[in-house]
Every structure is written in C-alpha cells, then in structure tokens.
Design an enzyme around this catalytic site. Structure first.
Site, mmCIF file in Angstrom:
data_model
loop_
_atom_site.group_PDB
_atom_site.id
_atom_site.type_symbol
_atom_site.label_atom_id
_atom_site.label_comp_id
_atom_site.label_asym_id
_atom_site.label_seq_id
_atom_site.Cartn_x
_atom_site.Cartn_y
_atom_site.Cartn_z
ATOM 1 N N LYS A 29 0.002 -4.439 8.712
ATOM 2 C CA LYS A 29 -0.183 -3.588 9.895
ATOM 3 C C LYS A 29 -0.431 -4.451 11.113
ATOM 4 O O LYS A 29 -0.483 -5.680 11.019
ATOM 5 C CB LYS A 29 -1.266 -2.545 9.683
ATOM 6 C CG LYS A 29 -2.663 -3.057 9.446
ATOM 7 C CD LYS A 29 -3.678 -1.914 9.475
ATOM 8 C CE LYS A 29 -3.407 -0.808 8.477
ATOM 9 N NZ LYS A 29 -4.579 0.034 8.223
ATOM 10 N N LYS A 87 3.623 3.734 4.735
ATOM 11 C CA LYS A 87 2.487 4.566 5.151
ATOM 12 C C LYS A 87 2.704 5.092 6.558
ATOM 13 O O LYS A 87 2.979 4.317 7.473
ATOM 14 C CB LYS A 87 1.207 3.734 5.148
ATOM 15 C CG LYS A 87 0.605 3.509 3.768
ATOM 16 C CD LYS A 87 -0.468 2.438 3.825
ATOM 17 C CE LYS A 87 -1.622 2.785 4.731
ATOM 18 N NZ LYS A 87 -2.507 1.609 4.956
HETATM 19 O O1 G3H Z 1 -5.549 0.877 5.170
HETATM 20 C C1 G3H Z 1 -6.682 0.410 5.316
HETATM 21 C C2 G3H Z 1 -7.221 0.039 6.651
HETATM 22 O O2 G3H Z 1 -6.691 -1.141 7.121
HETATM 23 C C3 G3H Z 1 -8.703 0.064 6.671
HETATM 24 O O3 G3H Z 1 -9.260 -0.826 7.622
HETATM 25 P P1 G3H Z 1 -10.828 -0.842 7.772
HETATM 26 O O4 G3H Z 1 -11.423 -1.054 6.406
HETATM 27 O O5 G3H Z 1 -11.129 -1.982 8.684
HETATM 28 O O6 G3H Z 1 -11.215 0.477 8.338
#
Ligand code: G3H
Length: 250
Positions: A29, A87
């Site tokens: 991401k 996703k």
């Molecule tokens: O898909 C998972 C996310 O990247 C969660 O990120 P985070 O744990 O920093 O909220």
C-alpha cells in the site's frame, strides 16, 4: 489466523521478506495516500519479485470513489502487476447498492484475468466519521458481489483503533456474518498485540497490521522491523494455542 503485513514500498517489503517465516501475506500500500492508499504498479511488481514465491502479495486499490469503471480498471492493474489479493476500500460508497456495483466490477475485472485471485471488499470501522457504508453491511456486500472476503480497517489513522469504533461483540457479529456467507473475515485498524486474544476468540481469519510492527509503533515515521513481526506472530501463536486448549462454551 493469517497475518497480513502492509509495507509502504520495496525497502519495507524486504524487511517483510526477512520475516517471511512469521507472516502470511505481504500487502502493498501507499499509506501517505490514505488508509488503503494504492501504490504504483511497478512497486507491486518489484515487491512480488522480492518476497518468497510462496507468500501471496496483496495490493490495495485505494480508498476508492463511487466510480465502478475506474475502480475495476485499477483493480485489474494491481492484478496484472502480480498481486493475488486485491483489496478495495469502499470509501466513497454511501449505500450497499453502490458498494456492490463497485465490487462486482472489481470481481469481474480481476477474475477474468486471474480466476484464482482473491478479492477483498473492505469497509471502515469508523465509517460514521466519513459517511460510507456501515461496517456490518460489508459481509453482505462481499457475498452479493462475488468477493472472497469482507474486511474492516480504520479510515482515519489518528490513534483510534478498531475496537474503539466496532466493539469486540460487533466484530464477532461481523465475523459470524462473513462466515455464514461463506467468506473470510479480515480485521485491521491499529490493531495491537493486546487485541489478539479477542481477535482469536471471535474467529478472525486474517489480521492486518502495520503500526504494531513498525519501530515505536508508529505507522508513519517508524519502519517495519522483522523482529517486531516475529514477536507479533509469537503472540498470535500463543493465543491460538490457549484458545485451542479452552473448552468451547456450551
Ligand atoms: O491492512 C492493514 C493496515 O495496513 C493496518 O495498518 P495499521 O495497523 O497501522 O492500522
């Protein structure tokens, strides 16, 4: 429970590769473009080449608008680039019908090209803050669109967490609804180690984390640390063992 870790680029994906024995899915991401911010196709491709072949690469398509054609084309881009988990964050969808329309386009675009790809319809635990579809609508949206999993993350990364917005009992209901629909249930949103007991107990299939495995617990300024991935996994395994040893409530 599977562990999905979200690196922000190739360098952090290499840290994930070092911890490959402790994680299940590498999720590409671009956090500076949003909670489910989409990265460049060439970054997905490079990360696919950098992580062990037996680890699926996931890619987020973005915190998407209600623009089904645009989103379907973006989802195909992620698939062509080597991601097998796709996703989609249904940020701009204000009704379940809009969300289903977007996800149907994604499912068709992705599976026409790669039938074994896995499509994840993601909503937001803090949907009330951004005005998109409510968390418990996601399993039905995923089922009716032909997606493979329903997911919740948090849209606004301000230190509030999954359970601040969707308490454990409601997350349990989310998991039940997903399972009744024949889907996997994925949960994320600044999840920390202390949340793992609940996530295990309610039968979560996939837990997604970033901040918890970054230095200092900081998803923005910290970098993913292989040591923290291993520690997070050890805690998951401990809860899985304890849960398996607990007699089921009658
Ligand atoms: O898909 C998972 C996310 O990247 C969660 O990120 P985070 O744990 O920093 O909220």
């Amino acid at each position: 429970m599977l562990l999905l870790i979200s690196p922000d680029g190739v360098e952090e994906a290499l840290a994930c590769a070092k911890a490959a024995d402790h994680l299940d899915i590498v999720d590409v991401k671009k956090p500076d473009e949003g909670s489910l911010g989409a990265n460049y196709p060439w970054v997905i491709r490079e990360i696919r080449g950098a992580v062990p072949a037996d680890k699926p690469v996931s890619a987020t398509v973005g915190d998407v608008p209600y623009k089904p054609g645009t989103v379907a084309q973006a989802a195909l881009g992620a698939t062509v680039s080597g991601a097998t988990y796709i996703k989609v964050g249904l940020y701009g969808c204000t009704t379940p019908d809009q969300a289903i329309e977007v996800m149907r386009g994604v499912v068709r675009a992705v599976k026409d090209f790669r039938p074994d790809a896995f499509v994840v319809a993601s909503g937001y635990a803090d949907a009330h803050r951004i005005g998109c579809v409510s968390p418990l609508a996601l399993p039905d949206i995923a089922r009716r669109s032909g997606s493979d999993a329903a997911m919740l993350d948090t849209a606004i990364k301000d230190g509030t967490r999954l359970f601040d917005h969707v308490p454990p009992e409601a997350c349990g209901e989310f998991v039940r609804l997903a399972h009744d629909a024949g889907l996997l249930a994925a949960l994320a949103g600044s999840v920390k180690r202390e949340d793992l007991a609940v996530l295990t107990r309610i039968g979560t299939d996939i837990v997604g984390v970033r901040g918890a495995v970054c230095e200092g617990g900081d998803r923005n300024s910290g970098r993913i640390q292989p040591r923290l991935v291993a520690e997070f996994r050890a805690e998951m395994d401990r809860h899985a063992r304890e849960h398996a040893a607990t007699p089921a409530a009658s």
